[in-house]
Design an enzyme around this catalytic site. Structure first.
Site, PDB file in Angstrom:
ATOM      1  N   ALA A 169       0.819  -1.227   0.000  1.00 55.13           N
ATOM      2  CA  ALA A 169       0.000   0.000   0.000  1.00 55.13           C
ATOM      3  C   ALA A 169       0.850   1.274   0.000  1.00 55.13           C
ATOM      4  O   ALA A 169       0.396   2.314  -0.490  1.00 55.13           O
ATOM      5  CB  ALA A 169      -0.952  -0.011   1.194  1.00 55.13           C
ATOM      6  N   GLY A 170       2.073   1.207   0.533  1.00 56.35           N
ATOM      7  CA  GLY A 170       2.959   2.381   0.514  1.00 56.35           C
ATOM      8  C   GLY A 170       3.312   2.757  -0.916  1.00 56.35           C
ATOM      9  O   GLY A 170       3.245   3.933  -1.306  1.00 56.35           O
ATOM     10  N   HIS A 171       3.699   1.749  -1.718  1.00 57.24           N
ATOM     11  CA  HIS A 171       3.990   2.015  -3.134  1.00 57.24           C
ATOM     12  C   HIS A 171       2.745   2.563  -3.837  1.00 57.24           C
ATOM     13  O   HIS A 171       2.826   3.484  -4.654  1.00 57.24           O
ATOM     14  CB  HIS A 171       4.387   0.717  -3.850  1.00 57.24           C
ATOM     15  CG  HIS A 171       5.656   0.085  -3.364  1.00 57.24           C
ATOM     16  ND1 HIS A 171       5.680  -1.153  -2.764  1.00 57.24           N
ATOM     17  CD2 HIS A 171       6.945   0.500  -3.421  1.00 57.24           C
ATOM     18  CE1 HIS A 171       6.931  -1.470  -2.466  1.00 57.24           C
ATOM     19  NE2 HIS A 171       7.720  -0.492  -2.847  1.00 57.24           N
ATOM     20  N   GLY A 226       9.137   7.908  -1.321  1.00 60.40           N
ATOM     21  CA  GLY A 226       8.509   7.826  -0.010  1.00 60.40           C
ATOM     22  C   GLY A 226       9.436   8.286   1.103  1.00 60.40           C
ATOM     23  O   GLY A 226      10.647   8.027   1.072  1.00 60.40           O
ATOM     24  N   GLN A 280      17.261   8.736   1.510  1.00 58.61           N
ATOM     25  CA  GLN A 280      17.327   8.523   0.060  1.00 58.61           C
ATOM     26  C   GLN A 280      16.790   9.759  -0.685  1.00 58.61           C
ATOM     27  O   GLN A 280      17.325  10.152  -1.735  1.00 58.61           O
ATOM     28  CB  GLN A 280      16.514   7.283  -0.296  1.00 58.61           C
ATOM     29  CG  GLN A 280      16.329   7.048  -1.778  1.00 58.61           C
ATOM     30  CD  GLN A 280      15.697   5.695  -2.048  1.00 58.61           C
ATOM     31  OE1 GLN A 280      16.379   4.687  -2.087  1.00 58.61           O
ATOM     32  NE2 GLN A 280      14.386   5.653  -2.227  1.00 58.61           N
TER      33      GLN A 280
HETATM   34  P1  AMP Z   1      11.290   0.214  -2.714  1.00 62.98           P
HETATM   35  O1  AMP Z   1      10.470  -0.673  -3.612  1.00 62.98           O
HETATM   36  O2  AMP Z   1      11.409  -0.289  -1.317  1.00 62.98           O
HETATM   37  O3  AMP Z   1      12.602   0.629  -3.335  1.00 62.98           O
HETATM   38  O4  AMP Z   1      10.443   1.553  -2.573  1.00 62.98           O
HETATM   39  C1  AMP Z   1      10.033   2.278  -3.705  1.00 62.98           C
HETATM   40  C2  AMP Z   1       9.510   3.613  -3.255  1.00 62.98           C
HETATM   41  O5  AMP Z   1       8.398   3.416  -2.389  1.00 62.98           O
HETATM   42  C3  AMP Z   1      10.552   4.429  -2.476  1.00 62.98           C
HETATM   43  O6  AMP Z   1      10.434   5.795  -2.845  1.00 62.98           O
HETATM   44  C4  AMP Z   1      10.123   4.208  -1.057  1.00 62.98           C
HETATM   45  O7  AMP Z   1      10.507   5.254  -0.192  1.00 62.98           O
HETATM   46  C5  AMP Z   1       8.610   4.132  -1.196  1.00 62.98           C
HETATM   47  N1  AMP Z   1       8.051   3.427  -0.048  1.00 62.98           N
HETATM   48  C6  AMP Z   1       8.371   2.192   0.387  1.00 62.98           C
HETATM   49  N2  AMP Z   1       7.687   1.904   1.512  1.00 62.98           N
HETATM   50  C7  AMP Z   1       6.929   2.984   1.796  1.00 62.98           C
HETATM   51  C8  AMP Z   1       6.008   3.315   2.834  1.00 62.98           C
HETATM   52  N3  AMP Z   1       5.737   2.475   3.830  1.00 62.98           N
HETATM   53  N4  AMP Z   1       5.418   4.523   2.808  1.00 62.98           N
HETATM   54  C9  AMP Z   1       5.693   5.412   1.811  1.00 62.98           C
HETATM   55  N5  AMP Z   1       6.558   5.166   0.804  1.00 62.98           N
HETATM   56  C10 AMP Z   1       7.166   3.970   0.794  1.00 62.98           C
END
Ligand code: AMP
Length: 285
Positions: free
Chosen positions: A35-37, A149, A155
């Protein structure tokens, strides 16, 4: 939505969209979507006429080979999650490693002080690997806006620096952290936390909340000690670092200063799984 695994046809499609004056929003991910993505994707859809979601596990940003080997992968499920959200003209880019790295990319970016502390200190080479892949994705997709995120707050600061260094004509949009019902920051790695430890991982968020409430009474150093004690007493959870830092420079602060937004950053292990989280301490957000 249209999905691509090669750069050339993706570029052709993007050129068509740009010729029609469509604004482009980029959402870079490593897949195993949650859900964050999806919040990043929704914001990008709201703010842009076309969206590109990229799914690529970037090997050169992993400093630990086991972490790369065990990183969750579920491309079919990812597409199933994106399909109902994306519009017919939106794009998904899922390249393999050869497509992104036809030969090794040995560039070293001078990312400055924001990249040497915390994650930069504990994960050598990580941010240079992130900078290389994001630089490539910006070059490939030339987006108007890119969505990241705040779960990975450091980052974001590193990418701001990359944008300056490389003169990328993109606006970086920072999105708030999305959490599980118990407060644990959502992460693709969460499914790998052993079941008996998982309930205790919520202590990381609880420690951040109680630190924020105590920030008017305690010094940054006292807060760090309080957080470490609180987290390390939880079964299976061990802090790696707890830092209270200036939100812009990411350098540690010893005292509060009214004019400096200050944030607490935590890295902790839940069993073998490394988790990160952060929260504004002062002034209130
Ligand atoms: P990742 O797939 O972990 O490389 O994350 C891809 C993007 O999704 C990055 O910009 C992360 O910061 C963002 N992201 C991952 N988890 C979350 C979260 N719980 N809340 C908000 N953004 C997130």
């Amino acid at each position: 939505m249209k999905s691509f695994s090669h750069i050339k046809p993706l570029r052709n499609e993007l050129n068509r969209l740009k010729a029609a004056q469509r604004s482009i929003g980029l959402v870079p991910t490593m897949g195993a979507l949650h859900a964050g993505h999806l919040e990043l994707v929704k914001k990008a859809l709201h703010e842009n006429e076309a969206v590109v979601v990229t799914i690529f596990i970037n090997p050169i940003q992993f400093n630990n080979p086991d972490d790369l080997k065990n990183y969750p992968r579920d491309p079919e499920r990812d597409l199933q999650l994106l399909n109902p959200l994306l519009r017919p003209h939106d794009l998904v880019f899922m390249p393999d490693v050869r497509e992104m790295y036809p030969e090794p990319d040995t560039r070293t970016f001078n990312l400055g002080p924001v990249a040497t502390v915390m994650e930069g200190a504990y994960r050598p080479g990580h941010f240079n690997g992130v900078a290389i892949v994001v630089d490539k994705l910006f070059n490939i997709t030339t987006p108007d806006r890119a969505y990241f995120g705040e779960k990975d707050f450091q980052q974001i600061m590193v990418i701001r620096r990359l944008i300056e260094l490389q003169h990328h004509p993109v606006s970086l949009i920072a999105c708030p952290i999305v959490r599980e019902p118990d407060g644990l920051a959502m992460s693709s790695r969460n499914i790998r936390i052993p079941g008996e430890i998982r309930p205790f991982a919520a202590i990381i968020h609880q420690a951040l909340l109680s630190a924020r409430s105590a920030a008017n009474q305690l010094s940054p150093g006292q807060l760090v000690r309080q957080i470490r004690e609180m987290i390390d007493q939880a079964p299976g959870i061990t802090t790696e670092y707890v830092e209270i830092a200036d939100e812009l420079t990411l350098q540690p602060v010893a005292q509060w200063d009214q004019n400096t937004p200050v944030r607490c950053f935590i890295a902790a292990y839940a069993g073998q799984i490394r988790l990160i989280d952060n929260m504004r301490m002062r002034p209130p957000e």
